[in-house]
Design an enzyme around this catalytic site. Structure first.
Site, mmCIF file in Angstrom:
data_model
loop_
_atom_site.group_PDB
_atom_site.id
_atom_site.type_symbol
_atom_site.label_atom_id
_atom_site.label_comp_id
_atom_site.label_asym_id
_atom_site.label_seq_id
_atom_site.Cartn_x
_atom_site.Cartn_y
_atom_site.Cartn_z
ATOM 1 N N HIS A 374 -35.049 -28.954 -65.867
ATOM 2 C CA HIS A 374 -35.368 -27.705 -65.789
ATOM 3 C C HIS A 374 -34.937 -26.849 -64.300
ATOM 4 O O HIS A 374 -35.615 -25.873 -64.017
ATOM 5 C CB HIS A 374 -36.848 -27.428 -65.710
ATOM 6 N N LYS A 567 -44.622 -13.922 -61.327
ATOM 7 C CA LYS A 567 -44.208 -15.334 -61.489
ATOM 8 C C LYS A 567 -44.525 -16.044 -60.090
ATOM 9 O O LYS A 567 -45.008 -15.251 -59.221
ATOM 10 C CB LYS A 567 -42.531 -15.303 -61.863
ATOM 11 N N ARG A 568 -44.355 -17.258 -60.184
ATOM 12 C CA ARG A 568 -44.719 -18.040 -58.948
ATOM 13 C C ARG A 568 -43.776 -17.647 -57.723
ATOM 14 O O ARG A 568 -42.679 -17.048 -57.960
ATOM 15 C CB ARG A 568 -44.024 -19.365 -59.210
ATOM 16 N N LYS A 573 -36.811 -16.944 -56.046
ATOM 17 C CA LYS A 573 -37.145 -15.917 -57.249
ATOM 18 C C LYS A 573 -37.047 -14.502 -56.409
ATOM 19 O O LYS A 573 -36.985 -13.515 -57.154
ATOM 20 C CB LYS A 573 -38.325 -16.096 -57.707
ATOM 21 N N THR A 678 -38.642 -17.324 -68.456
ATOM 22 C CA THR A 678 -39.008 -17.140 -69.790
ATOM 23 C C THR A 678 -39.960 -15.756 -69.981
ATOM 24 O O THR A 678 -40.002 -15.221 -70.790
ATOM 25 C CB THR A 678 -40.183 -18.094 -70.544
ATOM 26 N N LYS A 682 -40.607 -12.297 -72.375
ATOM 27 C CA LYS A 682 -41.937 -11.854 -72.778
ATOM 28 C C LYS A 682 -42.096 -10.264 -72.615
ATOM 29 O O LYS A 682 -42.275 -9.582 -73.541
ATOM 30 C CB LYS A 682 -43.052 -12.550 -72.084
HETATM 31 C C1 8GP Z 1 -38.792 -23.819 -64.581
HETATM 32 C C2 8GP Z 1 -37.707 -23.149 -64.201
HETATM 33 O O1 8GP Z 1 -37.696 -22.605 -62.740
HETATM 34 C C3 8GP Z 1 -37.617 -21.717 -65.119
HETATM 35 O O2 8GP Z 1 -36.508 -20.882 -64.968
HETATM 36 C C4 8GP Z 1 -37.669 -22.213 -66.498
HETATM 37 O O3 8GP Z 1 -37.669 -21.056 -67.555
HETATM 38 C C5 8GP Z 1 -38.736 -23.070 -67.021
HETATM 39 O O4 8GP Z 1 -38.698 -24.335 -65.925
HETATM 40 C C6 8GP Z 1 -38.951 -23.711 -68.189
HETATM 41 O O5 8GP Z 1 -37.899 -24.328 -68.494
HETATM 42 N N1 8GP Z 1 -38.722 -24.939 -63.846
HETATM 43 C C7 8GP Z 1 -39.544 -25.610 -63.218
HETATM 44 O O6 8GP Z 1 -40.543 -25.519 -63.298
HETATM 45 C C8 8GP Z 1 -39.251 -26.893 -62.514
HETATM 46 O O7 8GP Z 1 -38.210 -27.503 -62.553
HETATM 47 N N2 8GP Z 1 -40.330 -27.498 -62.044
HETATM 48 C C9 8GP Z 1 -39.775 -28.840 -61.284
HETATM 49 C C10 8GP Z 1 -40.687 -29.970 -60.793
HETATM 50 C C11 8GP Z 1 -39.662 -30.198 -61.852
#
Ligand code: 8GP
Length: 833
Positions: A374, A567-568, A573, A678, A682
């Site tokens: 991810h 978002k976070r 970001k 994501t 939305k």
């Molecule tokens: C998130 C990505 O940042 C986001 O772009 C993506 O939409 C989402 O995963 C679902 O695929 N990734 C994470 O939150 C992530 O990689 N967290 C790390 C601790 C593994």
């Protein structure tokens, strides 16, 4: 199985088997019975919380009946099952989802209304199940909804945290974290005190040869903690399939040990043991895209993985099949590297406990697992110090060494001339201390590795996992672009838009086949349709404006352009880019003539999101946003032309109100850093346009909806590396408009300038790693284009409708179908009607 039970017994049981309510009156009867008996309340002291509880319990009963039947059906079908292992499930509220998915919301609404309650108020009583940080956890929740809605025999496995993601409060412009104790009333979980697994930690390994000369390893000693299962029913939409999410909770093993301690009078230390055990599942680590390498985190991972695998293996063994059939019955998906220990644990079970030979076992393991990556951010890639591993999981470390040895030997045989490659791909990083690289272990232990959007899947192949593509060939790596469930993110979040669409498409089938949305494009020139579309957006903005007023005290004009970034909070970001842009706009307004001001569309810039408690830079961004808001919102000279809002405690239920209310949303990460995103999906699905970089799923969204329907800006991923290098080693100048923004900050316009010097210096002095300055001009210009475009409301509406019509690809149903075909090789088990 049924035949084993004597006929009279069966008859007696069936006479009284639980029935689902199927009318408004039956719903009311169930709800009132629960309020009076389960909750011991009455007509005279039934408040909204009690009404919620009664309603939830009535619906829960319905779910349970189908849930039991589904599990039986899946057992009889005896087909391959999917297990989705995720440390995070960001579920949000369950009641509204349950009502809509089983299709009984209207009955409940009328029934509650007769009892004196408004359904919206009742829904709001529920706390979010917030067992996740952000996109990764919400994706897992969307996947569960799709798996159930598509009748796949699937289970989720996770941890039952006592504390989910913290609640965010804003005090004097600063983020304050408050613990989220969410379990005091949770009707959606079923404790299974009979389903427990003993989990071992620490200890040592004894090796010897048995009578036959075989090498045997026994993991002995250490401590035992008990895992208790809590099950959560997951209802599918318009199907009776109701799947299971199993969450593990930790407690002290109820062994002799405790008993002896009590007898010895060591009451206190025995209670302390209890608490230490419970700590394992106590709290969700609040980091998004960051790994801190804490021992308790590794303990959580092993605890959850070992309990889940024990459960999966136990279920498989009941089928009495040979071990070689395991991968034909079981597909396990690793949601990021957090569950990678499952690879090692399965190998351990097979060789140490079941007596299989290494190679035979390893083939089974690799065929069973798939791994989803991810992120490419280096700070998020998991690595664990070898000494910590050695202490906590001594046997697992040995197995990892063996996996690594056989892997490196095979690499050496195939690439004898590339000796440097060995250290690059080794699971063990030769650092001080040595580290276990979890992503490499996940790749080696899985048959497929996927990224979450096209660009991201390409990037992992050309950067962080490049050597592995050479070793395994490109076919091991694939892409599955993320998706979202239209049930929650359209049906539930935006009922009016959903209804309008349904009225044109002749029903709600599009919620199960989102490509049907394409049909509404025929109405882009239909005046009445457009007007209604516009009215719905306006009503959704009014709804959000009300929340803003209630929570911040600021009144915003619903006719203004709502520009949202939620978002976070993370440097990659780039909320800092957004707030610098807002300051730029403020300064511009201040220097405009009255004539110029008249031409400008009023804006509301809305921010929301949590910062990891230890992420100082992210917290500084929140502080700056709030301080800018305090100045701008009170500047009479600016009035409605600009408002700046920070909405506290962004979560799933707030997102359901926010996403339908955007005119524009921001997805502006430095190109190549956001794996997918994501929330971009939305917002577009709810008729908002987006401004974004060529990053993550923005690229595929553009391809689907058309370039003229999105505001793209900024440098491309392929140019990022060179720009960064240039920042560090070449001469470069910062954007002049951005420098003016910095001047305003430094002069104290937004409070004590020192508070923000770190933020500014990251760009001015420390190489501007996230290319804020490089993209600033393009960002500002593109916002000017947005202003222009917004003036032509008719065209804006056309863009909005066209975009929604073309979003069919981004349903998580499509995504799950791709996983099923490309990675899991599983088939649905549809209920017989
Ligand atoms: C998130 C990505 O940042 C986001 O772009 C993506 O939409 C989402 O995963 C679902 O695929 N990734 C994470 O939150 C992530 O990689 N967290 C790390 C601790 C593994």
């Amino acid at each position: 199985v049924e035949a084993a039970i004597p006929e009279p017994q069966r008859e007696a049981w069936k006479k009284f088997t639980a029935q689902e309510f199927s009318t408004k009156e039956e719903f009311q009867a169930e709800a009132v019975r629960h309020i009076e008996t389960t909750l011991a309340r009455s007509l005279f002291n039934c408040d909204e919380l009690a009404a919620y509880s009664g309603t939830a319990l009535a619906f829960r009963d319905r779910l349970v009946i189908e849930w039991n039947k589904t599990q039986q059906r899946h057992t009889f079908a005896d087909q391959k099952r999917v297990y989705y292992l995720s440390l995070e499930f960001l579920m949000g509220r369950a009641l509204d989802n349950a009502m809509l998915n089983v299709g009984f919301k209207n009955a409940a609404k009328d029934g509650l209304s007769e009892l004196g309650f408004r359904i919206e108020d009742i829904i709001k009583q529920e706390r979010d199940a917030a067992l996740g940080n952000g996109g990764l956890g919400r994706l897992a929740a969307c996947f569960l909804d799709s798996l159930a809605s598509m009748d796949f025999p699937a289970w989720g496995y996770g941890l039952r945290y006592k504390y989910g993601i913290f609640k965010q409060e804003i005090v004097d412009g600063y983020q304050v974290e408050v613990p989220d104790y969410w379990l005091d009333f949770n009707p959606w979980e079923f404790p299974r005190h009979d389903i427990t697994v003993e989990i071992q930690f620490y200890g040592h390994v004894r090796k010897y040869q048995d009578e036959t000369g075989k090498n045997v390893a026994v993991w002995e000693g250490g401590e035992i903690v008990e895992a208790v299962a809590y099950d959560v029913p997951i209802p599918g939409f318009k199907t009776k399939t109701t799947n299971n999410l199993r969450l593990w909770s930790s407690k002290a093993a109820s062994g002799e040990f405790d008993f002896q301690k009590f007898n010895r009078g060591e009451y206190e230390s025995s209670v302390a043991d209890q608490q230490r055990a419970e700590t394992i599942s106590a709290v969700l680590y609040p980091n998004d895209n960051l790994e801190r390498g804490k021992e308790l985190r590794l303990k959580q991972q092993y605890f959850w993985v070992a309990a889940s695998l024990f459960d999966i293996v136990r279920r498989f063994k009941k089928t009495k099949r040979a071990w070689a059939a395991f991968p034909d019955q079981v597909a396990i998906q690793l949601n990021d590297t957090h569950p990678t220990l499952a690879v090692v644990e399965l190998q351990r079970i097979l060789i140490d406990q079941e007596g299989l030979e290494w190679d035979e076992a390893w083939q089974i393991v690799v065929k069973t697992f798939g791994y989803t990556n991810h992120t490419v951010l280096p700070e998020a890639l998991e690595k664990w110090p070898v000494p910590l591993f050695q202490n906590l999981l001594p046997r697992h470390l040995q197995i990892i060494y063996d996996i690594n040895l056989y892997f490196l030997q095979s690499v050496e045989r195939r690439f004898p001339k590339e000796r440097e490659m060995l250290s690059r791909v080794s699971i063990i990083e030769e650092s001080q201390p040595k580290m276990v690289r979890m992503a490499f272990l996940a790749i080696i232990g899985s048959h497929k590795v996927n990224g979450v959007a096209e660009l991201h899947s390409d990037l992992i192949k050309t950067t962080i996992f490049k050597d592995f593509v050479k070793i395994y060939g490109p076919d091991k790596f694939t892409n599955v672009t993320n998706g979202i469930t239209p049930r929650r993110w359209l049906h539930q979040a935006n009922p009016r838009l959903c209804e309008l669409i349904a009225s044109k498409l002749g029903g709600y089938d599009f919620l199960k086949d989102l490509t049907l949305l394409g049909e509404i494009e025929r109405y882009v020139d239909d005046k009445a349709f457009k007007k209604e579309w516009q009215e719905i957006k306006y009503a959704n903005k009014v709804r959000l404006a009300r929340v803003i007023k209630e929570t911040t005290g600021v009144s915003v004009n619903p006719a203004a352009l709502f520009d949202i970034q939620v978002k976070r909070i993370h440097e990659y970001k780039r909320q800092q880019l957004n707030i610098f842009g807002v300051i730029h706009r403020y300064l511009a307004i201040k220097s405009m003539t009255a004539e110029e001001r008249k031409k400008l569309a009023p804006r509301v810039s809305i921010f929301g999101g949590k910062a990891a408690p230890g992420y100082w830079m992210a917290k500084t961004v929140i502080h700056l946003i709030n301080n800018v808001g305090a100045v701008v919102n009170n500047d009479k000279d600016v009035g409605d032309l600009l408002k700046v809002i920070f909405l506290e405690d962004y979560n799933v239920s707030k997102a359901e109100i926010i996403c339908p209310a955007s005119d524009l949303s921001e997805h502006i990460s430095t190109a190549g850093t956001e794996a997918s995103g994501t929330s971009n999906m939305k917002f577009v699905l709810n008729g908002g346009l987006i401004i974004g970089t060529c990053d993550g799923a923005n690229i595929e969204i553009t391809r689907e909806i058309g370039e003229s329907n999105i505001f793209l800006f900024g440098n491309l991923a392929e140019d990022v590396e060179e720009l960064r290098h240039h920042h560090l080693y070449g001469k470069y100048e910062l954007d002049p408009d951005l420098l003016k923004v910095f001047e305003a900050i430094k002069s104290g316009t937004f409070g004590d300038a020192n508070a923000f010097s770190g933020l500014v210096n990251a760009i001015v002095d420390h190489g501007d790693y996230y290319l804020v300055s490089d993209d600033f001009h393009s960002y500002i210009q593109t916002h000017d284009l947005v202003d222009e475009a917004y003036k032509n409301q008719d065209e804006w509406l056309t863009k909005s409708i066209q975009s929604v019509a073309r979003m069919g690809f981004f349903t998580s149903d499509r995504c799950i179908q791709e996983y099923a075909d490309l990675i899991w090789n599983v088939e649905p088990v549809p209920p017989k009607e």
